[in-house]
Design a protein around this motif. Structure first.
Motif, PDB file in Angstrom:
ATOM      1  N   SER A  39       0.110 -45.563 -20.605  1.00 30.25           N
ATOM      2  CA  SER A  39      -0.055 -46.095 -19.243  1.00 30.25           C
ATOM      3  C   SER A  39       1.276 -46.058 -18.497  1.00 30.25           C
ATOM      4  N   TRP A  40       2.335 -46.395 -19.171  1.00 33.07           N
ATOM      5  CA  TRP A  40       3.673 -46.402 -18.581  1.00 33.07           C
ATOM      6  C   TRP A  40       4.121 -44.985 -18.220  1.00 33.07           C
ATOM      7  N   LEU A  41       3.898 -44.038 -19.133  1.00 32.91           N
ATOM      8  CA  LEU A  41       4.278 -42.639 -18.872  1.00 32.91           C
ATOM      9  C   LEU A  41       3.556 -42.078 -17.648  1.00 32.91           C
ATOM     10  N   ALA A  42       2.313 -42.517 -17.444  1.00 28.86           N
ATOM     11  CA  ALA A  42       1.508 -42.013 -16.328  1.00 28.86           C
ATOM     12  C   ALA A  42       1.755 -42.788 -15.031  1.00 28.86           C
ATOM     13  N   GLY A  43       2.598 -43.811 -15.091  1.00 29.62           N
ATOM     14  CA  GLY A  43       2.886 -44.595 -13.894  1.00 29.62           C
ATOM     15  C   GLY A  43       1.794 -45.578 -13.522  1.00 29.62           C
ATOM     16  N   GLU A  44       0.910 -45.868 -14.460  1.00 28.14           N
ATOM     17  CA  GLU A  44      -0.143 -46.856 -14.214  1.00 28.14           C
ATOM     18  C   GLU A  44       0.377 -48.261 -14.492  1.00 28.14           C
ATOM     19  N   GLU A  45      -0.424 -49.247 -14.102  1.00 30.30           N
ATOM     20  CA  GLU A  45      -0.114 -50.623 -14.463  1.00 30.30           C
ATOM     21  C   GLU A  45      -0.095 -50.714 -15.986  1.00 30.30           C
ATOM     22  N   TRP A  46       0.833 -51.501 -16.538  1.00 28.02           N
ATOM     23  CA  TRP A  46       0.985 -51.663 -17.988  1.00 28.02           C
ATOM     24  C   TRP A  46      -0.328 -52.140 -18.592  1.00 28.02           C
ATOM     25  N   SER A  47      -0.872 -51.362 -19.522  1.00 35.02           N
ATOM     26  CA  SER A  47      -2.176 -51.690 -20.085  1.00 35.02           C
ATOM     27  C   SER A  47      -2.416 -50.901 -21.361  1.00 35.02           C
ATOM     28  N   ASP A  48      -3.190 -51.479 -22.268  1.00 37.90           N
ATOM     29  CA  ASP A  48      -3.641 -50.711 -23.417  1.00 37.90           C
ATOM     30  C   ASP A  48      -5.056 -50.179 -23.185  1.00 37.90           C
ATOM     31  N   HIS A  49      -5.501 -50.233 -21.918  1.00 36.66           N
ATOM     32  CA  HIS A  49      -6.769 -49.655 -21.477  1.00 36.66           C
ATOM     33  C   HIS A  49      -6.533 -48.875 -20.176  1.00 36.66           C
ATOM     34  N   PRO A  50      -5.630 -47.902 -20.186  1.00 36.52           N
ATOM     35  CA  PRO A  50      -5.306 -47.205 -18.934  1.00 36.52           C
ATOM     36  C   PRO A  50      -6.454 -46.332 -18.432  1.00 36.52           C
ATOM     37  N   ALA A  51      -6.527 -46.208 -17.126  1.00 40.07           N
ATOM     38  CA  ALA A  51      -7.583 -45.407 -16.502  1.00 40.07           C
ATOM     39  C   ALA A  51      -7.449 -43.921 -16.821  1.00 40.07           C
ATOM     40  N   SER A  54      -9.076 -41.426 -22.111  1.00 40.28           N
ATOM     41  CA  SER A  54     -10.450 -41.567 -22.602  1.00 40.28           C
ATOM     42  C   SER A  54     -10.596 -42.884 -23.356  1.00 40.28           C
ATOM     43  N   PRO A  55     -11.638 -43.667 -23.066  1.00 41.91           N
ATOM     44  CA  PRO A  55     -11.843 -44.918 -23.810  1.00 41.91           C
ATOM     45  C   PRO A  55     -11.997 -44.694 -25.311  1.00 41.91           C
ATOM     46  N   ILE A  56     -12.589 -43.575 -25.689  1.00 45.07           N
ATOM     47  CA  ILE A  56     -12.742 -43.265 -27.122  1.00 45.07           C
ATOM     48  C   ILE A  56     -11.370 -43.052 -27.752  1.00 45.07           C
ATOM     49  N   LEU A  57     -10.545 -42.228 -27.114  1.00 47.87           N
ATOM     50  CA  LEU A  57      -9.203 -41.976 -27.640  1.00 47.87           C
ATOM     51  C   LEU A  57      -8.341 -43.234 -27.605  1.00 47.87           C
ATOM     52  N   ALA A  58      -8.455 -44.013 -26.547  1.00 47.65           N
ATOM     53  CA  ALA A  58      -7.665 -45.240 -26.448  1.00 47.65           C
ATOM     54  C   ALA A  58      -8.013 -46.190 -27.594  1.00 47.65           C
ATOM     55  N   SER A  59      -9.301 -46.354 -27.853  1.00 46.41           N
ATOM     56  CA  SER A  59      -9.732 -47.233 -28.936  1.00 46.41           C
ATOM     57  C   SER A  59      -9.237 -46.723 -30.285  1.00 46.41           C
ATOM     58  N   PHE A  60      -9.400 -45.439 -30.513  1.00 47.21           N
ATOM     59  CA  PHE A  60      -8.955 -44.840 -31.774  1.00 47.21           C
ATOM     60  C   PHE A  60      -7.443 -45.004 -31.937  1.00 47.21           C
ATOM     61  N   ARG A  75       5.770 -42.173 -35.454  1.00 50.01           N
ATOM     62  CA  ARG A  75       5.332 -40.762 -35.410  1.00 50.01           C
ATOM     63  C   ARG A  75       4.193 -40.539 -34.419  1.00 50.01           C
ATOM     64  N   LEU A  76       3.654 -41.620 -33.865  1.00 50.42           N
ATOM     65  CA  LEU A  76       2.583 -41.498 -32.870  1.00 50.42           C
ATOM     66  C   LEU A  76       3.114 -41.253 -31.456  1.00 50.42           C
ATOM     67  N   LYS A  77       4.408 -41.350 -31.256  1.00 52.04           N
ATOM     68  CA  LYS A  77       4.967 -41.225 -29.906  1.00 52.04           C
ATOM     69  C   LYS A  77       4.470 -40.003 -29.138  1.00 52.04           C
ATOM     70  N   PRO A  78       4.425 -38.811 -29.735  1.00 54.09           N
ATOM     71  CA  PRO A  78       3.953 -37.650 -28.962  1.00 54.09           C
ATOM     72  C   PRO A  78       2.533 -37.808 -28.433  1.00 54.09           C
ATOM     73  N   TYR A  79       1.712 -38.607 -29.123  1.00 54.02           N
ATOM     74  CA  TYR A  79       0.329 -38.789 -28.690  1.00 54.02           C
ATOM     75  C   TYR A  79       0.228 -39.613 -27.413  1.00 54.02           C
ATOM     76  N   ALA A  80       1.234 -40.416 -27.116  1.00 55.75           N
ATOM     77  CA  ALA A  80       1.222 -41.188 -25.872  1.00 55.75           C
ATOM     78  C   ALA A  80       1.109 -40.255 -24.675  1.00 55.75           C
ATOM     79  N   ALA A  81       1.795 -39.130 -24.722  1.00 59.27           N
ATOM     80  CA  ALA A  81       1.720 -38.153 -23.628  1.00 59.27           C
ATOM     81  C   ALA A  81       0.464 -37.285 -23.737  1.00 59.27           C
ATOM     82  N   ARG A  82       0.072 -36.962 -24.961  1.00 55.04           N
ATOM     83  CA  ARG A  82      -1.077 -36.058 -25.151  1.00 55.04           C
ATOM     84  C   ARG A  82      -2.407 -36.644 -24.708  1.00 55.04           C
TER      85      ARG A  82
END
Length: 154
Positions: A39-51, A54-60, A75-82
């Motif tokens: 959410s931070w990388l995309a410039g959205e409001e800080w959230s663990d449910h960013p718009a 994908s809700p499926i990917l976010a949950s996973f 080691r998950l850092k690259p996935y934040a952008a992906r």
């Protein structure tokens, strides 16, 4: 959803710290779960449910993030952008099936093997990939048999 990654924030990604659980909003020190960081990388409001994710990917990713130890979590850092830009891209049904398949044919057998229940683990691993209701219906007898052999019925 089309989403962009803010280049100045992406450059800071290697130095960020992924933590277990939903992190506090950044106040200079940016740390959070992998989805917070997305959410931070995309410039959205800080959230663990960013718009933008994908809700499926976010949950996973939230679950994966929280299940890892601190070293593994980094080691998950690259996935934040992906995962940015995956919301409403038309792939959530497939993602749901892939998650279900992984849970049944990879995750559960790994735990069964650790418990010494190797025959049940092998039975689940041998199932065809779960990709739709037809493959789930075909797998149901094996899954039911394994669950009955692992969970005592009272």
């Amino acid at each position: 959803m089309i989403a962009t990654i803010l280049p100045d924030r992406l450059a800071k990604l290697p130095d960020l710290r992924l933590i277990s659980g939903h992190g506090p909003p950044p106040n200079g020190d940016v740390q959070g779960c992998v989805v917070d960081i997305a959410s931070w990388l995309a410039g959205e409001e800080w959230s663990d449910h960013p718009a933008c994710v994908s809700p499926i990917l976010a949950s996973f990713c939230r679950r994966w993030n929280d299940d890892l130890d601190d070293e593994g979590r980094q080691r998950l850092k690259p996935y934040a952008a992906r995962i940015i830009g995956t919301a409403s891209d038309g792939h959530d049904e497939l993602r749901g099936w892939l998650c279900a398949d992984w849970l049944v044919r990879v995750y559960t057998p790994a735990w069964l093997e650790l418990a010494g229940i190797t025959e049940s683990a092998a039975a689940l691993r041998s199932l065809s990939p779960l990709r739709d209701l037809t493959t789930v219906k075909a797998a149901r007898p094996a899954i039911t048999l394994v669950s009955a052999s692992v969970v005592p019925v009272t």
